[in-house]
Scaffold this active site. Sequence first.
Site, PDB file in Angstrom:
ATOM      1  NE  ARG A   6      11.422   4.049  -0.746  1.00  0.00           N
ATOM      2  CZ  ARG A   6      12.472   4.874  -0.772  1.00  0.00           C
ATOM      3  NH1 ARG A   6      12.432   5.972  -1.491  1.00  0.00           N
ATOM      4  NH2 ARG A   6      13.565   4.592  -0.078  1.00  0.00           N
ATOM      5  N   GLY A  58      10.369  -0.506  -5.741  1.00  0.00           N
ATOM      6  CA  GLY A  58       9.863  -1.311  -4.616  1.00  0.00           C
ATOM      7  C   GLY A  58       8.397  -1.581  -4.814  1.00  0.00           C
ATOM      8  CE1 TYR A  64      13.520   3.210   4.297  1.00  0.00           C
ATOM      9  CE2 TYR A  64      15.713   4.130   4.003  1.00  0.00           C
ATOM     10  CZ  TYR A  64      14.667   3.372   3.537  1.00  0.00           C
ATOM     11  OH  TYR A  64      14.763   2.761   2.303  1.00  0.00           O
ATOM     12  NE  ARG A  93      13.198  -3.273  -2.435  1.00  0.00           N
ATOM     13  CZ  ARG A  93      13.675  -3.814  -1.347  1.00  0.00           C
ATOM     14  NH1 ARG A  93      14.811  -3.386  -0.803  1.00  0.00           N
ATOM     15  NH2 ARG A  93      13.038  -4.775  -0.731  1.00  0.00           N
ATOM     16  NE  ARG A 121      15.078  -1.206   2.305  1.00  0.00           N
ATOM     17  CZ  ARG A 121      14.247  -2.215   2.504  1.00  0.00           C
ATOM     18  NH1 ARG A 121      14.669  -3.256   3.187  1.00  0.00           N
ATOM     19  NH2 ARG A 121      13.031  -2.186   2.053  1.00  0.00           N
ATOM     20  CG  LEU A 165       4.476  -6.677  -6.195  1.00  0.00           C
ATOM     21  CD1 LEU A 165       4.103  -5.207  -6.160  1.00  0.00           C
ATOM     22  CD2 LEU A 165       3.208  -7.539  -6.140  1.00  0.00           C
ATOM     23  CE  LYS A 219       1.051 -12.454  -7.322  1.00  0.00           C
ATOM     24  NZ  LYS A 219       0.009 -12.042  -6.381  1.00  0.00           N
ATOM     25  CG  ASP A 270     -18.187 -13.153  37.859  1.00  0.00           C
ATOM     26  OD1 ASP A 270     -18.241 -14.279  38.381  1.00  0.00           O
ATOM     27  OD2 ASP A 270     -17.247 -12.775  37.120  1.00  0.00           O
TER      28      ASP A 270
HETATM   29  O1  LIG Z   1      11.284   1.825   0.605  1.00  0.00           O
HETATM   30  P1  LIG Z   1      12.542   1.043   0.465  1.00  0.00           P
HETATM   31  O2  LIG Z   1      13.297   0.922   1.729  1.00  0.00           O
HETATM   32  O3  LIG Z   1      13.367   1.567  -0.663  1.00  0.00           O
HETATM   33  O4  LIG Z   1      12.153  -0.444   0.052  1.00  0.00           O
HETATM   34  C1  LIG Z   1      11.298  -0.752  -1.009  1.00  0.00           C
HETATM   35  C2  LIG Z   1      10.066  -1.489  -0.551  1.00  0.00           C
HETATM   36  O5  LIG Z   1      10.460  -2.813  -0.213  1.00  0.00           O
HETATM   37  C3  LIG Z   1       9.509  -3.664   0.373  1.00  0.00           C
HETATM   38  O6  LIG Z   1       8.574  -4.200  -0.557  1.00  0.00           O
HETATM   39  C4  LIG Z   1       7.620  -5.191  -0.204  1.00  0.00           C
HETATM   40  O7  LIG Z   1       6.392  -4.956  -0.800  1.00  0.00           O
HETATM   41  C5  LIG Z   1       6.074  -5.667  -1.968  1.00  0.00           C
HETATM   42  C6  LIG Z   1       4.636  -5.395  -2.328  1.00  0.00           C
HETATM   43  O8  LIG Z   1       3.774  -5.823  -1.330  1.00  0.00           O
HETATM   44  C7  LIG Z   1       6.307  -7.148  -1.799  1.00  0.00           C
HETATM   45  O9  LIG Z   1       6.088  -7.789  -3.055  1.00  0.00           O
HETATM   46  C8  LIG Z   1       7.727  -7.404  -1.346  1.00  0.00           C
HETATM   47  O10 LIG Z   1       7.899  -8.784  -1.086  1.00  0.00           O
HETATM   48  C9  LIG Z   1       8.058  -6.612  -0.113  1.00  0.00           C
HETATM   49  O11 LIG Z   1       9.430  -6.753   0.166  1.00  0.00           O
HETATM   50  C10 LIG Z   1       8.872  -2.980   1.540  1.00  0.00           C
HETATM   51  O12 LIG Z   1       7.892  -3.792   2.126  1.00  0.00           O
HETATM   52  C11 LIG Z   1       8.321  -1.599   1.198  1.00  0.00           C
HETATM   53  O13 LIG Z   1       7.837  -0.985   2.366  1.00  0.00           O
HETATM   54  C12 LIG Z   1       9.458  -0.780   0.647  1.00  0.00           C
HETATM   55  O14 LIG Z   1       8.986   0.472   0.255  1.00  0.00           O
HETATM   56  O1  LIG Z   2      14.474  -0.504 -12.104  1.00  0.00           O
HETATM   57  C1  LIG Z   2      13.479  -0.947 -11.543  1.00  0.00           C
HETATM   58  C2  LIG Z   2      13.361  -2.288 -11.177  1.00  0.00           C
HETATM   59  C3  LIG Z   2      12.232  -2.722 -10.543  1.00  0.00           C
HETATM   60  N1  LIG Z   2      11.246  -1.875 -10.276  1.00  0.00           N
HETATM   61  C4  LIG Z   2       9.999  -2.331  -9.632  1.00  0.00           C
HETATM   62  O2  LIG Z   2      10.209  -2.593  -8.249  1.00  0.00           O
HETATM   63  C5  LIG Z   2       9.198  -3.472  -7.801  1.00  0.00           C
HETATM   64  C6  LIG Z   2       9.796  -4.526  -6.916  1.00  0.00           C
HETATM   65  O3  LIG Z   2       8.777  -5.117  -6.162  1.00  0.00           O
HETATM   66  P1  LIG Z   2       8.902  -6.540  -5.494  1.00  0.00           P
HETATM   67  O4  LIG Z   2       7.613  -6.809  -4.868  1.00  0.00           O
HETATM   68  O5  LIG Z   2       9.350  -7.547  -6.488  1.00  0.00           O
HETATM   69  O6  LIG Z   2      10.046  -6.406  -4.379  1.00  0.00           O
HETATM   70  P2  LIG Z   2      10.399  -5.290  -3.267  1.00  0.00           P
HETATM   71  O7  LIG Z   2      11.449  -4.452  -3.876  1.00  0.00           O
HETATM   72  O8  LIG Z   2       9.180  -4.548  -3.013  1.00  0.00           O
HETATM   73  O9  LIG Z   2      10.920  -6.039  -2.123  1.00  0.00           O
HETATM   74  C7  LIG Z   2       8.528  -4.059  -9.039  1.00  0.00           C
HETATM   75  O10 LIG Z   2       7.271  -3.499  -9.206  1.00  0.00           O
HETATM   76  C8  LIG Z   2       9.457  -3.637 -10.157  1.00  0.00           C
HETATM   77  O11 LIG Z   2       8.835  -3.444 -11.397  1.00  0.00           O
HETATM   78  C9  LIG Z   2      11.345  -0.556 -10.605  1.00  0.00           C
HETATM   79  O12 LIG Z   2      10.447   0.221 -10.327  1.00  0.00           O
HETATM   80  N2  LIG Z   2      12.474  -0.113 -11.232  1.00  0.00           N
HETATM   81 MG   LIG Z   3     -15.950 -14.238  36.165  1.00  0.00          MG
END
Ligand SMILES: O=P(O)(O)OC[C@H]1O[C@H](O[C@H]2O[C@H](CO)[C@@H](O)[C@H](O)[C@H]2O)[C@H](O)[C@@H](O)[C@@H]1O
Ligand SMILES: O=c1ccn([C@@H]2O[C@H](COP(=O)(O)OP(=O)(O)O)[C@@H](O)[C@H]2O)c(=O)[nH]1
Ligand SMILES: [Mg+2]
Length: 744
Positions: free
Chosen positions: A10, A29, A86, A272, A310, A375, A378, A497
């Site tokens: 993405r 994400g 995907y 998400r 998704r 994230l 954090k 060898d």
């Molecule tokens: O691209 P999507 O299918 O919409 O999903 C969103 C992203 O989700 C996952 O996020 C991960 O990355 C974060 C940052 O390293 C991490 O904090 C989190 O725990 C993970 O779940 C996924 O890995 C991404 O590829 C997606 O784009």
């Molecule tokens: O309406 C929203 C809610 C959340 N986020 C962002 O989505 C990310 C979620 O990342 P996280 O590592 O917590 O989980 P993931 O979705 O990647 O599994 C964070 O940076 C949020 O600030 C966003 O862009 N829009």
């Molecule tokens: Mg040998």
Amino acid sequence: MSRIIIVSNRLPLKAQKKEEGITLEPSEGGLATGLGSVYKQGDNLWVGWPGLVLEEEQDQEYVRGALLKENMQPVFLTETEVKEYYEGFSNETLWPTFHYFSQYAIYEQQLWEAYVAVNQKFCDEVLKFAQPEDTIWVHDYQLLLVPQLIREKLPGVSIGFFQHIPFPSFEIFRLLPWRREIIEGMLGADLIGFHTYDDMRHFLSSTNRLLGFANLHGLIDTGQRAVLIDAFPMGIDYEKYATLASEEETIRIAEKYRTAIGTPRIIISIDRLDYSKGIPNRLYAFEMFLKRYPEFKEKVSLVMIVVPSRDTVEKYKRLKEEIDELVGRINSSHRTISWNPIQYFYRSFPLPEISAFYRLADVGLVTPMRDGMNLVSKEYIASKYDQKGVLILSEMAGAAQELADAIQINPNNIGQMAEAIHEALILPEEEQITQMSAMQALIKTYDIHQWVKVFMDRLSYVKIKQQSYTTDPLTGEALDNLKQQYRKKTPRLIFLDYDGTLAPFTKDPRKAGPDQELLTILEQLTADNCNRVVIISGRDRQTLENWLGHLPVDLIAEHGVWLKRREVNWETILTLKNDWKREVRPIMEAYVNRTAGSFIEEKDYSLVWHYRRVPSGLGKLRSRDLIHHLGYIASNINLQVMEGNKIVEIKNLEVNKGLAATRWLEMYPSDFIMAIGDDRTDEDMFRLMPRGTFTIKVGSQRSVAQFHLGSVKDVRNLLQSLGSSKETFCPELTEDPSNPQTYS
Ligand SMILES: O=P(O)(O)OC[C@H]1O[C@H](O[C@H]2O[C@H](CO)[C@@H](O)[C@H](O)[C@H]2O)[C@H](O)[C@@H](O)[C@@H]1O
Ligand SMILES: O=c1ccn([C@@H]2O[C@H](COP(=O)(O)OP(=O)(O)O)[C@@H](O)[C@H]2O)c(=O)[nH]1
Ligand SMILES: [Mg+2]
């Protein structure tokens, strides 16, 4: 500076079809939000999917143009690719497996094939732009095969891979029918990063179990390259979130929301829509909290933002229904006329509003069943401008490894979570400040910029490390040169060898005898009067005699204890003792008794403990123990303990292949010398060879040898091509009195 090409499924911008036309909006994400802050530096490029199927040529061109302005390059996916690659393989096979929800995983060959094809598509897009000096940084589980696909086309290029989701234990990973291909795909990278040490060690154990590669401090030698595996907990753009939280606009939004929500205390949760995020458990815990502590009714609200994600995947659709129903039930049974316990939003919010929620919330509630990092936890910390607020964090999130000052919970323990909510709401302010400041200091230091820097530094480190593996592939010019030297028809001395060089390893070492192909190769080589072929092995002399004694070859057994020139009998020049065996053998026997599948091989002057048939982790563990044990004895009585390929050998200190080979060098001065071997004992031989020798290491590049070959098959091909050429063949020895070493 060379540029970085980021590759991820993405892009940080997603295309949306609206009435007014196609728009580009920020993606949700962690991957997109996290890296969004860094990629723009220099002329870096980000290759990825803009999140929407666009089949019309003109739509694609419009999006391509708009993205290019942002340094992004789109990979357009068709509807079928989105469905199969995907939604299908990425999100219905890999995602559940890697998050320990393997009961949700589907295994379908067609989806795998689509995954392979789309990984190839991403690779092809990258290859349109990539230069050999670029650094290519591939991200996440959707693109596990891309590193190796790129490697095949750009062998020397720097490739980093980072996985944002957990890497499961081998017991889970092994369930995937395509587990081997996946690991091989990832190993195309030079550096493979994970969020946590646990993910890293799980990956290392899968690599070891599936491909047999050991590691030293995370460094794997694949035979082709050194690959470094390391943990890099991802940080956030701390300054961005901290600054945003104190901006006037954010304060205004926060005030507006606080009034609208109407309770003095607010809990925030943002994720998400995903079964990995533990949303239903969180709701059960909140309900239990309300039941246990009714005095908080009308005093606290849970603001729950669930971002659509998704939603065409069946499991996600069902989760949505489950959450809707739960929220409805809890709200309807606990609400009052002026209070709704859960303020539930099923949509995304712009960043200033997310920041406002973080700012105003007394508690951040993060309860995933599994999360690579998370994230949101954090970002919540960074937004606490006055350090007041409490984070409740699942120990199953990668972030929990760093955020020791959060209230950590097990998301399966509903009672514990309910208590944690209560504890957070009554925590004295000074304690909140102490904990929050400690966490802020940590994530401020280890922010996203630091993360990128550390990753890139480690990538440079491994590239330098690779160069210090001094062997070159025996191909192209190097091979031509070897053949040219061979052609000269002067005396040639060829040290070979046996195990791992001429013959592949077998589970039972007694079954590794020469096959017809090998015998033919040796016959051809030895028929040439210029050649003196020396089989130099750790095997006992009886075995070598039985297997090869009928050929006109010289034999060196037990790493140099026994020597046999083709025209004479076995001899030894060393005065060795073997009475130490009486003491050592019972120790080894004790290991055999404890370790089914292992056995002892006894040679005249050495003892070997074999563990090839022992389950891999256990065999390694026992071998370490044995080496340690034998080490004490060896140092006192002039013995050496050596680790080989699935063996531990103890033998006299003065025996080694190098010394044995030296005798041949003295007895048979030759213009062409070649030495081929695969393991540590062969290094002794390489080390003592004179300058100009073609020293060749098999199966690895890590060696004092000059060249390497990939496998036994490659060795055989080389020997076959040398031995079968009529041009180089010396039919008979006709000594020229003026130069005794010339053959006709
Ligand atoms: O691209 P999507 O299918 O919409 O999903 C969103 C992203 O989700 C996952 O996020 C991960 O990355 C974060 C940052 O390293 C991490 O904090 C989190 O725990 C993970 O779940 C996924 O890995 C991404 O590829 C997606 O784009
Ligand atoms: O309406 C929203 C809610 C959340 N986020 C962002 O989505 C990310 C979620 O990342 P996280 O590592 O917590 O989980 P993931 O979705 O990647 O599994 C964070 O940076 C949020 O600030 C966003 O862009 N829009
Ligand atoms: Mg040998």
